[in-house]
Write an enzyme that holds these catalytic residues in place. Sequence first.
Site, PDB file in Angstrom:
ATOM      1  CG  ASP A 293      -1.775   1.190   1.364  1.00 38.04           C
ATOM      2  OD1 ASP A 293      -2.372   1.606   0.358  1.00 38.04           O
ATOM      3  OD2 ASP A 293      -1.859   1.746   2.480  1.00 38.04           O
TER       4      ASP A 293
ATOM      5  CG  ASP B 259      -1.804   7.388   0.431  1.00 38.11           C
ATOM      6  OD1 ASP B 259      -0.785   7.565  -0.248  1.00 38.11           O
ATOM      7  OD2 ASP B 259      -2.947   7.718   0.060  1.00 38.11           O
TER       8      ASP B 259
END
Length: 268
Positions: free
Chosen positions: A14, A16
């Site tokens: 991922d 963020d």
Amino acid sequence: MAPAGAAPTAAFFDLDKTIIAKSSVLAFSRPFQAGGLISRRAVLRSAYAQFVFMVGGADHDQVEKMRQFMSQMCAGWDVATVREIVADTLHNVVDPLVYDEAVRLIDEHHAAGREVVIVSTSGSEVVEPIGAMLGADRVVATRLAVEEGRYTGEIEYYAYAEEKAAAIRALAQERGYDLDECFAYSDSVTDVPMLEAVGHPFAVNPDKDLRKVAVAREWPVLQFVRPVALGSRLHLPPPKPTLAALAVGGVVAAGALWIGTRRRSLSA
């Protein structure tokens, strides 16, 4: 390096709060204002959304509101202008936000012969340049609909929740990945399907709900705390094993503080 004849593997990240310390899209709100794309009011709203995102994580409803806000705000923007602003400001905006621990992990996975794939709900216009800057092999990201060179305000492909897992499985079929030997990293409970899709899931700076899941399933937990400009890393010594130093997992008694009881090595 991966053993000769072994099925290829990958590490899925991922973006963020996993690789960078903030929301990648919201981080560009001021450059977009400077480029004449958004108003000062929109910048302030973005700053508030960033605050909510950083302090408590974003639940499903908040993510949906943020998605609607961002897609509607982009309606009518010239695609070429957006790409130009991102390219011109990328290092100034993103460089100081990148977690050193994440970059070291990326280096380690590459050294072990794994492909690195960023899987992000943020828009491809932002994620793809960041992925290139970090040396990722592939990127899966949300795509906004475009007509005649401008965003319509609609979303063509939404890389969120279960769709991330579906994208990983599709890539595995295309690339021949052995998912049981693959790794995945995320901070959000909405990415549990992505983490479940691989044999080596890791929670990174997890929100409270993902922390509960990680503890219940004995998934290692990583704490990334050192944002660093990528340029400064050029002077660092070669990366050392990170998981053994950072991983926190194992069985935790009810009500007790969680501590590391199990470690995994990237060489496994």
